[in-house]
Design a protein around this motif. Structure first.
Motif, PDB file in Angstrom:
ATOM      1  N   ASN A 149       6.420  -8.841   3.830  1.00 57.04           N
ATOM      2  CA  ASN A 149       6.746  -7.612   3.107  1.00 57.04           C
ATOM      3  C   ASN A 149       8.054  -7.745   2.340  1.00 57.04           C
ATOM      4  N   ASP A 194       1.090   3.406  -3.177  1.00 53.93           N
ATOM      5  CA  ASP A 194       0.020   4.334  -3.542  1.00 53.93           C
ATOM      6  C   ASP A 194       0.391   5.780  -3.209  1.00 53.93           C
ATOM      7  N   THR A 195       1.364   5.954  -2.347  1.00 57.05           N
ATOM      8  CA  THR A 195       1.718   7.301  -1.887  1.00 57.05           C
ATOM      9  C   THR A 195       2.800   7.966  -2.729  1.00 57.05           C
ATOM     10  N   LEU A 215       0.093  -0.199 -10.976  1.00 53.54           N
ATOM     11  CA  LEU A 215      -0.565  -0.517  -9.711  1.00 53.54           C
ATOM     12  C   LEU A 215      -2.049  -0.791  -9.952  1.00 53.54           C
ATOM     13  N   PRO A 216      -2.688  -1.611  -9.129  1.00 54.47           N
ATOM     14  CA  PRO A 216      -2.085  -2.361  -8.026  1.00 54.47           C
ATOM     15  C   PRO A 216      -1.336  -3.595  -8.538  1.00 54.47           C
ATOM     16  N   SER A 247       0.817  -1.216   0.000  1.00 53.56           N
ATOM     17  CA  SER A 247       0.000   0.000   0.000  1.00 53.56           C
ATOM     18  C   SER A 247       0.849   1.264   0.000  1.00 53.56           C
TER      19      SER A 247
END
Length: 298
Positions: free
Chosen positions: A208, A156-157, A169-170, A153
């Motif tokens: 991750n 997204d920034t 993305l995604p 996530s």
């Protein structure tokens, strides 16, 4: 005396009768095969994924030979790509390959790997001499690191320009795929929820880390396809992990183009390259076996 001399000659003949090969090539079923067959099949493929061991000189030498031979066979329809160049360095790489800049300028404009001069410069210089397009395929490391620390996530920034430097993305990540699952197990977790890691990993840290590797695989697959035209072969250099077991980059390529002709090569180091173990079966279309005591480039 004559018998002793005869025994000595027999011993010497046995001890020195064989060469010491620097590598062997095997089929997925571990039957010996040849470089000539590898080249023939590579010429017919859309994408060739050369899974290398980054510090192994035999890998880099064979990559160079395959590049030269494919260029001769494809007659201008060869494209190169590499994990070792990140997408935001594409302009610097292209300018060098097109003869617009010097090697010193490339070194200042791109983030080159420490072993670039010994291991990748010969191929890059050949691309420059032969006018072969060279694609930077890997996601900029700062974004892979961001995923490793904060998860998918976090992408997204990032800015719109940054998003153009990675797969769209995604990005879908399947942590049940063998490569990612094995990575998490090696780190002490199987689903991102376990923190029983010998390295002190926190909950979800292992997942991750695997997601960060998947983002690299997805990005490399995306830019391979974006730069591949009908009739061409794109020869891609990447760490063995990213394509062995027909996983990683291969999985992402198949998601987008199931009919793509993909050829993979996996590199392994063995104590005896004449006796590959069963754990080396089905790693790739071709398995490159190299002596474990081969000298390293770093």
């Amino acid at each position: 005396m004559r018998l002793t001399l005869l025994l000595l000659l027999c011993f010497l003949a046995f001890a020195f009768r064989d060469d010491k090969p620097a590598y062997r090539i095997y089929t997925p079923g571990l039957k010996t095969t040849s470089y000539a067959k590898l080249l023939r099949q590579a010429t017919e493929a859309d994408v060739v994924l050369f899974g290398e061991l980054h510090n192994n000189p035999i890998c880099h030498w064979l990559e160079f030979q395959l590049t030269k031979d494919l260029q001769a066979a494809k007659k201008g329809n060869l494209v190169l790509g590499a994990e070792m160049f990140e997408t935001d360095n594409q302009l610097a790489l292209s300018d060098y390959v097109q003869g617009k800049t010097t090697s010193k300028e490339l070194a200042t404009q791109a983030r080159l790997w420490p072993n670039f001069d010994t291991d990748y410069k010969p191929i890059t210089d050949f691309a420059r001499e032969q006018h072969i397009p060279f694609v930077a395929t890997n996601i900029p490391r700062r974004y892979a690191r961001l995923v490793s620390r904060q998860g998918l996530s976090a992408l997204d920034t990032v800015s719109a320009d940054a998003k153009r430097q990675m797969a769209p993305l995604p990005i879908s990540v399947d942590l049940t795929l063998p490569g990612y699952k094995a990575m998490m197990e090696m780190m002490g977790g199987t689903d991102g929820k376990s923190s029983n890691s010998p390295h002190g990993a926190q909950p979800d840290m292992t997942a991750n880390f695997a997601r960060a590797q998947a983002v690299k695989d997805a990005t490399m697959a995306h830019f391979i396809l974006e730069n591949l035209k009908p009739g061409q072969t794109l020869l891609h250099f990447n760490g063995d992990y990213h394509s062995k077991n027909f996983d990683g980059i291969v999985w992402y390529l198949r998601q987008q183009q199931p009919a793509l002709k993909i050829l993979t090569l996996s590199s392994v180091e063995l104590a005896d390259i004449e006796k590959p173990g069963t754990d080396n079966r089905n790693l790739a279309d071709f398995v490159l076996a190299i002596p474990a005591d081969m000298t390293k480039t770093y």
